[in-house]
Scaffold this active site. Structure first.
Site, PDB file in Angstrom:
ATOM      1  N   PHE A  90       0.954  -1.245   0.360  1.00 60.49           N
ATOM      2  CA  PHE A  90       0.204  -0.027   0.330  1.00 60.49           C
ATOM      3  C   PHE A  90       0.729   1.655  -0.208  1.00 60.49           C
ATOM      4  CE2 PHE A  90      -3.201  -3.103   1.741  1.00 60.49           C
ATOM      5  CZ  PHE A  90      -3.894  -3.368   1.598  1.00 60.49           C
ATOM      6  N   ASP A  91       0.614   1.928  -0.908  1.00 62.20           N
ATOM      7  CA  ASP A  91       0.868   3.086  -0.526  1.00 62.20           C
ATOM      8  C   ASP A  91       0.870   3.898   0.770  1.00 62.20           C
ATOM      9  OD1 ASP A  91       2.521   6.112  -1.479  1.00 62.20           O
ATOM     10  OD2 ASP A  91       0.462   6.783  -2.414  1.00 62.20           O
ATOM     11  N   LEU A  92       1.009   5.730   1.077  1.00 62.87           N
ATOM     12  CA  LEU A  92       0.741   5.779   2.355  1.00 62.87           C
ATOM     13  C   LEU A  92      -0.009   7.352   1.641  1.00 62.87           C
ATOM     14  CD1 LEU A  92       0.874   5.894   5.821  1.00 62.87           C
ATOM     15  CD2 LEU A  92       2.978   7.023   4.916  1.00 62.87           C
ATOM     16  N   ASP A 109      -2.482   5.872  -5.188  1.00 61.08           N
ATOM     17  CA  ASP A 109      -3.026   6.384  -6.094  1.00 61.08           C
ATOM     18  C   ASP A 109      -2.647   7.154  -7.509  1.00 61.08           C
ATOM     19  OD1 ASP A 109      -2.036  10.345  -4.728  1.00 61.08           O
ATOM     20  OD2 ASP A 109      -1.257   7.855  -4.257  1.00 61.08           O
TER      21      ASP A 109
END
Length: 231
Positions: free
Chosen positions: A6-8, A178
């Site tokens: 996961f990107d933050l 995103d």
């Protein structure tokens, strides 16, 4: 075992909210009116510079200091970009605000998958924001580009991350983020499945994700398709 990356920022954390709050505090401290127009212009400059960093055209310091130097130059403001940068990063390191649904989803997913964070954000800022954060214990690894010595979407970033995960299998991995140019392109080049988190309905580009979701609620459907054996 299946592996989720996961990107933050703007995936788990609402970075735009954190950015706006930190900018207002920082600019005010230097006597600069934090107008909506000024914050919007900063964000545009910042985004442009980060994209150049992803393409390895400039350095991280060029981003951190350059965004303020360019902003002040445009606005005709006399201020020390280095000092502003230091205070901004300090203010930003204290702000974490969840994207709707992210906190609950991460806590639930941690019971079924091996979770890792992957971020290009400045290490000191990201670790400050994660400290004491409710979802931090859910992640087996936190991979920050500044620590790995290379930025997403470089394949080397992912190679170094994969090597640190015991029993890792590319065929059983998915990245959610995103940014098409960072997360999705990075995942494609690394040979894993990709899911674009696109809550604002941005137009697709030439970078094709395997999946697209507009909210965290939609991720379960993606996981059922991606890893049917884990349901």
């Amino acid at each position: 075992m299946n592996f989720l990356f996961f990107d933050l920022d703007d995936t788990i954390f609402d970075f735009k909210k954190a950015e706006s709050i930190a900018l207002k505090k920082t600019l005010s401290a230097f006597g600069i009116p934090p107008t909506d127009a000024t914050i919007a212009r900063y964000s545009a400059i910042n985004q442009s510079l980060w994209e150049r960093l992803e393409r390895e055209e400039i350095t991280r310091d060029d981003v951190k200091i350059g965004r303020f130097a360019l902003l002040f130059q445009e606005l005709g403001i006399k201020a020390d970009a280095k000092k502003v940068t230091m205070l901004y990063q300090e203010n930003l390191s204290h702000g974490h605000y969840y994207v709707e649904g992210a906190e609950e989803a991460i806590q639930a997913l941690a019971k079924r998958y091996v979770l890792s964070l992957v971020s290009n954000g400045t290490s000191s800022v990201q670790r400050g924001r994660l400290a004491g954060c409710s979802v931090l214990p859910c992640f087996s690894h936190v991979f920050l580009s500044e620590d790995l010595g290379v930025e997403k979407p470089s394949p080397l970033f992912f190679e170094r991350a994969f090597a640190a995960i015991e029993g890792f299998d590319k065929a059983k991995a998915l990245i959610v983020g995103d940014s098409l140019t960072s997360d999705i392109l990075g995942g494609i080049q690394a040979g894993i499945k990709t899911c674009w988190f696109n809550p604002h309905g941005k137009k697709a580009s030439a970078i094709p994700p395997d999946y697209t979701i507009s909210s965290w609620k939609e991720l379960d459907t993606v996981l059922q398709d991606c890893f049917p054996e884990s349901i």
